[in-house]
Design an enzyme around this catalytic site. Sequence first.
Site, PDB file in Angstrom:
ATOM      1  N   SER A   1     -31.883 123.316 -48.174  1.00  0.00           N
ATOM      2  CA  SER A   1     -31.369 122.275 -47.273  1.00  0.00           C
ATOM      3  C   SER A   1     -31.430 122.794 -45.837  1.00  0.00           C
ATOM      4  O   SER A   1     -31.508 124.015 -45.618  1.00  0.00           O
ATOM      5  CB  SER A   1     -29.907 122.000 -47.634  1.00  0.00           C
ATOM      6  OG  SER A   1     -29.288 121.169 -46.680  1.00  0.00           O
TER       7      SER A   1
ATOM      8  N   TYR B   1     -21.127 124.569 -49.232  1.00  0.00           N
ATOM      9  CA  TYR B   1     -22.521 124.117 -49.441  1.00  0.00           C
ATOM     10  C   TYR B   1     -23.474 125.030 -48.666  1.00  0.00           C
ATOM     11  O   TYR B   1     -24.518 125.441 -49.178  1.00  0.00           O
ATOM     12  CB  TYR B   1     -22.629 122.659 -48.996  1.00  0.00           C
ATOM     13  CG  TYR B   1     -23.953 121.987 -49.311  1.00  0.00           C
ATOM     14  CD1 TYR B   1     -24.418 121.859 -50.618  1.00  0.00           C
ATOM     15  CD2 TYR B   1     -24.744 121.455 -48.292  1.00  0.00           C
ATOM     16  CE1 TYR B   1     -25.625 121.222 -50.903  1.00  0.00           C
ATOM     17  CE2 TYR B   1     -25.949 120.812 -48.563  1.00  0.00           C
ATOM     18  CZ  TYR B   1     -26.383 120.702 -49.869  1.00  0.00           C
ATOM     19  OH  TYR B   1     -27.576 120.071 -50.141  1.00  0.00           O
TER      20      TYR B   1
HETATM   21  P1  NDP Z   1     -28.634 113.246 -56.265  1.00  0.00           P
HETATM   22  O1  NDP Z   1     -27.159 113.270 -56.460  1.00  0.00           O
HETATM   23  O2  NDP Z   1     -29.330 111.927 -56.191  1.00  0.00           O
HETATM   24  O3  NDP Z   1     -29.349 114.091 -57.407  1.00  0.00           O
HETATM   25  C1  NDP Z   1     -28.809 115.286 -57.908  1.00  0.00           C
HETATM   26  C2  NDP Z   1     -29.465 115.579 -59.237  1.00  0.00           C
HETATM   27  O4  NDP Z   1     -28.934 116.815 -59.735  1.00  0.00           O
HETATM   28  C3  NDP Z   1     -29.192 114.511 -60.277  1.00  0.00           C
HETATM   29  O5  NDP Z   1     -30.388 114.238 -60.964  1.00  0.00           O
HETATM   30  C4  NDP Z   1     -28.188 115.165 -61.207  1.00  0.00           C
HETATM   31  O6  NDP Z   1     -28.381 114.690 -62.537  1.00  0.00           O
HETATM   32  C5  NDP Z   1     -28.605 116.631 -61.095  1.00  0.00           C
HETATM   33  N1  NDP Z   1     -27.558 117.531 -61.520  1.00  0.00           N
HETATM   34  C6  NDP Z   1     -26.311 117.671 -61.003  1.00  0.00           C
HETATM   35  N2  NDP Z   1     -25.622 118.565 -61.729  1.00  0.00           N
HETATM   36  C7  NDP Z   1     -26.454 118.994 -62.721  1.00  0.00           C
HETATM   37  C8  NDP Z   1     -26.331 119.909 -63.790  1.00  0.00           C
HETATM   38  N3  NDP Z   1     -25.198 120.579 -64.015  1.00  0.00           N
HETATM   39  N4  NDP Z   1     -27.379 120.088 -64.619  1.00  0.00           N
HETATM   40  C9  NDP Z   1     -28.524 119.409 -64.426  1.00  0.00           C
HETATM   41  N5  NDP Z   1     -28.722 118.544 -63.430  1.00  0.00           N
HETATM   42  C10 NDP Z   1     -27.683 118.338 -62.589  1.00  0.00           C
HETATM   43  O7  NDP Z   1     -28.914 114.110 -54.968  1.00  0.00           O
HETATM   44  P2  NDP Z   1     -30.239 114.539 -54.167  1.00  0.00           P
HETATM   45  O8  NDP Z   1     -31.448 113.982 -54.775  1.00  0.00           O
HETATM   46  O9  NDP Z   1     -29.937 114.271 -52.746  1.00  0.00           O
HETATM   47  O10 NDP Z   1     -30.188 116.116 -54.365  1.00  0.00           O
HETATM   48  C11 NDP Z   1     -31.230 116.882 -54.903  1.00  0.00           C
HETATM   49  C12 NDP Z   1     -31.264 118.242 -54.218  1.00  0.00           C
HETATM   50  O11 NDP Z   1     -31.567 118.059 -52.832  1.00  0.00           O
HETATM   51  C13 NDP Z   1     -29.960 119.024 -54.274  1.00  0.00           C
HETATM   52  O12 NDP Z   1     -30.241 120.380 -54.529  1.00  0.00           O
HETATM   53  C14 NDP Z   1     -29.397 118.861 -52.866  1.00  0.00           C
HETATM   54  O13 NDP Z   1     -28.559 119.926 -52.510  1.00  0.00           O
HETATM   55  C15 NDP Z   1     -30.676 118.831 -52.058  1.00  0.00           C
HETATM   56  N6  NDP Z   1     -30.545 118.245 -50.724  1.00  0.00           N
HETATM   57  C16 NDP Z   1     -30.163 116.931 -50.575  1.00  0.00           C
HETATM   58  C17 NDP Z   1     -30.012 116.409 -49.308  1.00  0.00           C
HETATM   59  C18 NDP Z   1     -29.556 115.007 -49.064  1.00  0.00           C
HETATM   60  O14 NDP Z   1     -29.233 114.671 -47.893  1.00  0.00           O
HETATM   61  N7  NDP Z   1     -29.520 114.128 -50.058  1.00  0.00           N
HETATM   62  C19 NDP Z   1     -30.294 117.222 -48.116  1.00  0.00           C
HETATM   63  C20 NDP Z   1     -30.695 118.562 -48.397  1.00  0.00           C
HETATM   64  C21 NDP Z   1     -30.821 119.041 -49.659  1.00  0.00           C
HETATM   65  P3  NDP Z   1     -27.263 114.475 -63.662  1.00  0.00           P
HETATM   66  O15 NDP Z   1     -26.021 114.032 -62.971  1.00  0.00           O
HETATM   67  O16 NDP Z   1     -27.875 113.429 -64.544  1.00  0.00           O
HETATM   68  O17 NDP Z   1     -27.150 115.785 -64.345  1.00  0.00           O
END
Ligand code: NDP
Length: 248
Positions: free
Chosen positions: A143, A156
């Site tokens: 990030s 974070y």
């Molecule tokens: P979302 O909340 O849309 O997606 C997060 C994903 O992580 C979901 O598919 C969720 O699936 C999965 N997840 C969470 N916990 C677990 C777990 N214990 N095991 C397996 N899967 C898990 O968020 P984003 O798409 O925004 O985030 C994706 C990545 O991008 C993250 O690493 C985030 O830190 C990073 N990021 C996001 C930013 C933003 O502004 N959105 C900016 C910078 C980085 P499920 O709940 O089905 O398990």
Amino acid sequence: MTSKLEGKVAIVTGASSGIGEATAIALAAEKANVVLAARRGDRLNALAERIEASGGKALPVVTDVTDENQVKNLIEKTKAELGRIDILVNNAGIAVLGTIESGNTSDWRRSFDINVLGLLYATHAVLPVFKEQKSGHIVNISSVAGRTARAGVGVYNATKWGVNGLSEALRQEVHKDNIRVTIIEPGLVDTEINDHITDPITKQRFEERRNSITPLQSEDIAAAIVYAVTQPQRVNVNEILIRPTDQD
Ligand code: NDP
């Protein structure tokens, strides 16, 4: 025409929404066989159906990345069913926001378990496969918060600075084995990630910030990932930092 990822196998964690979902679709569009990992099996099945309906191949594997055995199963199942693994996108993550003083310590543990340990478990499990194949590519979703710290984002920040540090160490450890490591550092992306903020004041502040700019879309990040993994083998894109144009 042959696509750049024809015959390749890519695992995407956190594929049930946001950046992970868009990445799986984008990799499948380049003809990679995609393995979809997350906890919500219904979402993974729906995505797999969507990818297959467009002529792609997708294997949903329900996985909680905080459970090392489930992560090992993800890697073993992929190898057994698809024969190889070329790309691992460590994308699963959560953003627990709020000041350190107001922090809930169980949220801190959950953050490190998912954002750091989950990513390490998957990396550790896939490396023997990559070493045997003498090739592989690990893409770690960090990030902007892995590069710059901000009040109210400390935990974070700590997880994503951790991801950046371990990724560069890993790159140095495995580059002689023809294994590439890429860090992707998005700014604000319009996904479900902020729906999970529980502290009402932090949530309000975050929403104000999000509404004051034009955030990135998940597809913007997916395109950067596709760029990194489709370069010639001699090219290791180490790091891509992508902010919305109007984000400070
Ligand atoms: P979302 O909340 O849309 O997606 C997060 C994903 O992580 C979901 O598919 C969720 O699936 C999965 N997840 C969470 N916990 C677990 C777990 N214990 N095991 C397996 N899967 C898990 O968020 P984003 O798409 O925004 O985030 C994706 C990545 O991008 C993250 O690493 C985030 O830190 C990073 N990021 C996001 C930013 C933003 O502004 N959105 C900016 C910078 C980085 P499920 O709940 O089905 O398990």
